[in-house]
Motif scaffolding. Structure first.
Motif, short mmCIF file in Angstrom:
data_model
loop_
_atom_site.label_atom_id
_atom_site.label_comp_id
_atom_site.label_asym_id
_atom_site.label_seq_id
_atom_site.Cartn_x
_atom_site.Cartn_y
_atom_site.Cartn_z
N ASP A 689 0.83 -1.20 0.00
CA ASP A 689 0.00 0.00 0.00
C ASP A 689 0.86 1.25 0.00
O ASP A 689 0.53 2.26 -0.64
N LYS A 693 0.74 4.17 -2.68
CA LYS A 693 0.38 5.50 -2.20
C LYS A 693 1.43 6.54 -2.60
O LYS A 693 1.08 7.66 -3.03
N ASN A 917 -10.73 -0.51 -12.23
CA ASN A 917 -11.77 -1.18 -11.45
C ASN A 917 -11.23 -1.85 -10.19
O ASN A 917 -11.98 -2.49 -9.47
N GLN A 918 -9.92 -1.71 -9.94
CA GLN A 918 -9.31 -2.34 -8.77
C GLN A 918 -9.36 -1.38 -7.58
O GLN A 918 -9.04 -0.20 -7.70
N GLN A 919 -9.75 -1.93 -6.45
CA GLN A 919 -9.79 -1.13 -5.23
C GLN A 919 -8.44 -1.11 -4.52
O GLN A 919 -8.07 -0.11 -3.91
N ASN A 920 -7.72 -2.23 -4.59
CA ASN A 920 -6.45 -2.35 -3.88
C ASN A 920 -5.34 -2.69 -4.87
O ASN A 920 -5.58 -3.27 -5.94
N ASN A 922 -2.39 -4.60 -6.60
CA ASN A 922 -2.15 -6.02 -6.84
C ASN A 922 -0.85 -6.16 -7.61
O ASN A 922 -0.70 -5.57 -8.68
N PHE A 933 -4.85 1.88 -12.63
CA PHE A 933 -5.10 1.93 -11.18
C PHE A 933 -4.62 3.27 -10.60
O PHE A 933 -5.34 3.92 -9.84
N SER A 936 -6.91 6.16 -11.75
CA SER A 936 -8.22 6.19 -11.08
C SER A 936 -8.11 6.74 -9.66
O SER A 936 -9.03 7.40 -9.17
N LYS A 937 -6.96 6.49 -9.00
CA LYS A 937 -6.78 6.98 -7.64
C LYS A 937 -6.37 8.45 -7.61
O LYS A 937 -6.54 9.13 -6.59
#
Length: 939
Positions: A689, A693, A917-920, A922, A933, A936-937
């Motif tokens: 993470d 981040k 479409n990924q939340q976390n 990978n 990813f 989108s964040k």
């Protein structure tokens, strides 16, 4: 037209285009390239001469489209294999290689204009400017400079050229990874250093080479607020003791230091009061200039102070006076601990180890005859060897609760020069003397205590060869227990607290330990690495070692010989000082940290790296900031020295300046250190993470603070050219064995990867994170040979790390610094198999590890062999790469190992859905899923 493919004239060796002509980008003329760039810019609505930059551009504004391979696009099977989104490029913009980045005003090569016959000509690769053509021009430039500026005025920084790279939809610009790190822009020209008040001489070597010290940001933010807004980490990457690097030496033991802050005199100080005083560039205090700077007491002659190395070179070694010694210089001392339990004997480890030590005796540093050696064997008891008298004598101590030395230390730890024949005799006997052993226990902790007792009076190095999990005496390691989920575990958790306590005791006694670990089902690398981690040592791991495998034995032999032959530093401490307003706040690497900012290194191995994070506590004044790292150490030949490494960086007062000076490789390395610490303290999930981040925060900050529109910047996911590969490097980290969330990675393999990411020199760390990928079957004619003009070895062009580059008939090489994989397509033609391996056809080729390629009498074999040999020989570390033949339809495990290093592809365990479409995060994502990813964040 010159042909770029070695086998294009032979239809049996099809090239990337099925035997047709090479892609348009190869062999393209500069005029054609420029025309295509202009057409591309016009097609995208960008005028040929863009006015949105603050200075005249030196390279085209880059909006690179993803090149399209005609051969692969016309093949339905290849389209199904692709992991990239379909992207239709303008045919006029298919220029295979992106334009180069803006050239630095400071170039490689050259020596300082100051001459000093007492200084050897060092191999000192630095960033040097173009030199004046003659003395008249030089004098004229100085006169004009003095006429137009104050002596110590602030420098005018060149306005950086901004290149925004939209990442989504195009391949990463991997060739940027091979560029030399850009130098800090501390002046328009280094010749004007002294006029601008930046350095006291016009030496082009005033700045330390980047191999010694490298900053994540080559322009220091003027305040902590600016640094926080940028989201960039601020740290120094240090490699204080690189191999094959000569450093100028100040031999007269005159060490001038600031009386207040203890900064060593360096090229960035100022002289005042008629040159009788020098002003410290750190704290501003005026100090007396030593009289020896102008008068040589020995020769009773006046000397030229401006020729002193410490005023001309950013990195120098001072020969320390007696004031820097609390005892006589430490002699090199080696205590070898060899596991002789049943498992060690069965693997054949003992024979290879003793033979390698025997062959290395003449290479162990022993110039002054002071080197000492001792041998200890360990199973269910500790075996000492008396090496004085007529012949060796074995002394076994079975009391594991309170270990003692059975003879005087002088009988067990002997001078190598005096007892060499006896040591050789003992090593010859040890090859077979334990062959009948049936003992399965191992008391490693007790043997380590014994070795420390031997070395406690002088300090030294313990070299331990361990094949059995310690199960009796001190330091018993627990067998591995499967954890419920890899995301829920911490990283590098030791199973015994003994080794941390022992490492602390070793550091106090200036004792270092190197661990060679031979793994069976579980070797507990995380626990055994604790001693090298805190004593400045190294850890080598050999999973599934078997001496009957000649490749395993060769690798072990090479790494032992390289480690024992190193000219190491001894009993060292290292400290980094910064300009007022900054402080060292965190330290990473194999060392023990002493409060407040001292790194203790009982051993300084060659090429090991360290990281020091910098904090800004107060707003910075002036135009430049300074950093000085001092390493006080003892050489192998008994001389106490101080290596001083200086770095001067401009102070940036705007965020665009900060971002334009960012070093993406150093930033990724620093984030990697932070993620490892997070995984050690918390869980692997938290480390992943953090990696995501940091990437998202930096991308968002660039869009907001530089592009000026968060929505537009996030939708395009644009970064400056110097940061465009940061997401790629972070994805490479996520796919390493350390952070990969695949559940089938053994704990020892994960621990080994962590050790490498923490300690490797920068060039090998970069290869481990982003491997190098080459095509061999169609490499240029000059690849694998020495270029007659540059005298440099020529490698094939580097490819993107994607399976799209693989052709079924092809031959490819991928190397990550630790392993070399050679991929052979399942349709490789017989002539290629014969020329490369002397095997009639691909069906008879076997996947597996080999010691080396066969040396055949044809040009292709000779060049391919030369490439592999070059990769292995140009190592700046003790690690020796293993070589594997990977057949496309061969061993599934080897095939998976190879494909997992193609980090632009989606892994087998990766998500199928788009990255947006990924939340976390990978670790199995493809490069374009990863970009989706991040984008989108950011929105």
């Amino acid at each position: 037209m010159t042909q770029n493919y070695s086998y294009v004239n032979n239809s049996q060796y099809p090239g990337p285009n099925g035997g047709g002509p090479p892609p348009p980008a190869r062999g393209q003329s500069p005029m054609m390239y420029n025309q295509q760039q202009q057409q591309q810019q016009q097609h995208q609505g960008v005028p040929p001469s863009s006015s949105n930059t603050l200075s005249p551009p030196t390279t085209p504004h880059l909006h690179q489209s993803r090149p399209v391979s005609p051969a692969s696009d016309n093949n339905p099977a290849r389209r199904a294999k692709r992991h990239y989104p379909t992207y239709v490029a303008d045919q006029s913009s298919m220029a295979g290689t992106p334009p180069p980045p803006p050239q630095s005003t400071m170039q490689q090569g050259g020596m300082p204009s100051v001459q000093n016959n007492s200084i050897p000509n060092p191999a000192y690769p630095t960033m040097n400017p173009p030199q004046p053509n003659n003395n008249d021009n030089y004098a004229s430039s100085l006169t004009n400079g003095v006429a137009n500026m104050n002596l110590y005025g602030q420098s005018q920084q060149p306005t950086p050229l901004r290149q925004d790279i939209p990442l989504v939809g195009q391949l990463p610009l991997i060739h940027d990874l091979d560029l030399t790190p850009s130098a800090p822009q501390i002046g328009q020209n280094v010749i004007y250093y002294s006029i601008l008040g930046i350095s006291v001489t016009p030496s082009p070597n005033a700045q330390s080479p980047s191999i010694f010290k490298r900053s994540t940001i080559n322009a220091v933010p003027a305040s902590n607020n600016i640094l926080k807004k940028s989201k960039l980490p601020f740290a120094l990457l240090l490699e204080p003791y690189p191999s094959n690097m000569e450093v100028p030496v100040v031999t007269d033991t005159v060490v001038a230091r600031c009386t207040r802050c203890k900064t060593y005199i360096n090229p960035f100080v100022r002289f005042s009061q008629g040159a009788l005083k020098w002003q410290c560039n750190m704290c501003g205090l005026d100090n007396d200039v030593p009289s020896s700077f102008d008068w040589d007491v020995t020769s009773q002659q006046q000397v030229d102070r401006w020729s002193r190395p410490e005023l001309n070179y950013g990195c120098v070694d001072f020969v320390a006076s007696a004031d820097y010694m609390v005892r006589p210089p430490q002699p090199p001392a080696y205590v070898f601990i060899i596991d002789t339990s049943y498992q060690a004997i069965q693997t054949g480890m003992v024979g290879v180890v003793t033979n390698s030590i025997l062959k290395s005796l003449d290479n162990i540093p022993n110039e002054d005859g002071r080197t000492k050696v001792a041998l200890i064997t360990v199973d269910n008891a500790v075996g000492f060897y008396k090496l004085s008298g007529d012949e060796p004598e074995m002394l076994v101590v079975g009391d594991l609760s309170d270990i003692y030395l059975p003879r005087a230390p002088s009988d067990l730890l002997v001078d190598l020069a005096d007892a060499k024949s006896m040591v050789q005799d003992l090593l010859e006997r040890m090859k077979t003397m334990h062959n009948e052993s049936q003992l399965v226990n191992n008391c490693l902790g007790t043997a380590l205590q014994a070795a420390r007792k031997l070395l406690s009076s002088t300090g030294g190095k313990i070299v331990c060869f361990q094949a059995t999990l310690p199960n009796v005496g001190d330091g018993v390691c627990k067998p591995h227990e499967e954890k419920k989920a890899i995301t829920e575990t911490t990283l590098m958790t030791p199973s015994s607290g003994f080794y941390r306590t022992f490492a602390t005791e070793c550091a106090k006694s200036q004792v270092c330990a190197d661990m060679f670990i031979f793994g069976g089902s579980f070797a507990d690398v995380a626990t055994l690495n604790v001693i090298p981690r805190f004593t400045g040592g190294q850890t080598h791991f050999y999973p599934g070692f078997n001496a009957n495998n000649s490749a395993d034995a060769l690798k072990l032999e090479h790494e032992i010989e390289k480690l024992l032959g190193e000219q190491i530093g001894l009993e060292a401490v290292m400290r980094t000082r910064c300009s007022a307003g900054m402080v060292c706040k965190a330290f990473h690497g194999n060392c023990t940290t002493r409060v407040p900012d001292i790194m203790a290194l009982p051993n300084v191995p060659r090429d090991q790296s360290y990281c020091v994070e910098i904090g800004i506590e107060e707003d910075l004044q002036g135009s430049h900031a300074y950093f000085q790292t001092a390493l006080l150490y003892t050489t192998c030949f008994g001389e106490r020295r101080i290596r001083v490494i200086n770095l001067c960086l401009p102070i940036a007062r705007t965020l665009p300046e900060v971002f334009s000076a960012a070093d993406q490789t150093a930033i990724a390395r620093t984030i990697c250190h932070q993620a490892i610490d997070k995984a050690v303290t918390y869980k692997l999930r938290d480390a992943r993470d953090l990696l995501a981040k940091e990437t998202i925060d930096i991308s968002t900050a660039y869009a907001k603070e530089v592009i000026g529109n968060v929505a537009t910047g996030a939708s395009r996911l644009s970064l400056g050219r110097n940061l465009s590969l940061l997401p790629f490097l972070i994805l490479g980290l996520l796919k390493t064995d350390t952070f990969n969330e695949a559940g089938n990675i053994p704990a020892d393999i994960r621990a080994r990867s962590t050790v490498l990411l923490r300690t490797l020199p920068m060039n090998l760390w970069l290869e481990l994170t982003a491997p190098k990928f080459y095509c061999l079957h169609s490499m240029p004619q000059n690849a694998g040979q020495i270029d007659p003009n540059t005298k440099q070895f020529v490698m094939p062009p580097r490819l993107n790390l994607s399976s799209e580059k693989l052709e079924r008939h092809g031959l490819y090489l991928l190397e990550d610094g630790q392993n070399i994989y050679i991929w052979m397509g399942k349709e490789a033609v017989p002539p290629l198999c014969m020329d490369f391996l002397n095997i009639p056809n691909i069906s008879q080729v076997q996947s597996g590890q080999i010691t080396e390629l066969p040396k055949l009498h044809n040009s292709f074999s000779q060049r391919a062999t030369a490439i592999v040999d070059h990769i292995r020989k140009e190592r700046r570390s003790t690690y020796y790469p293993s070589l594997y033949i990977v057949k496309e339809d061969g061993d599934p495990l080897l095939r998976a190992m190879f494909l997992n290093r193609l980090i632009e592809d989606r892994n087998a365990n990766g998500p199928v859905a788009a990255g947006a479409n990924q939340q976390n995060v990978n670790s199995g994502m493809s490069y374009f899923q990863w970009l989706g990813f991040i984008r989108s964040k950011c929105q």
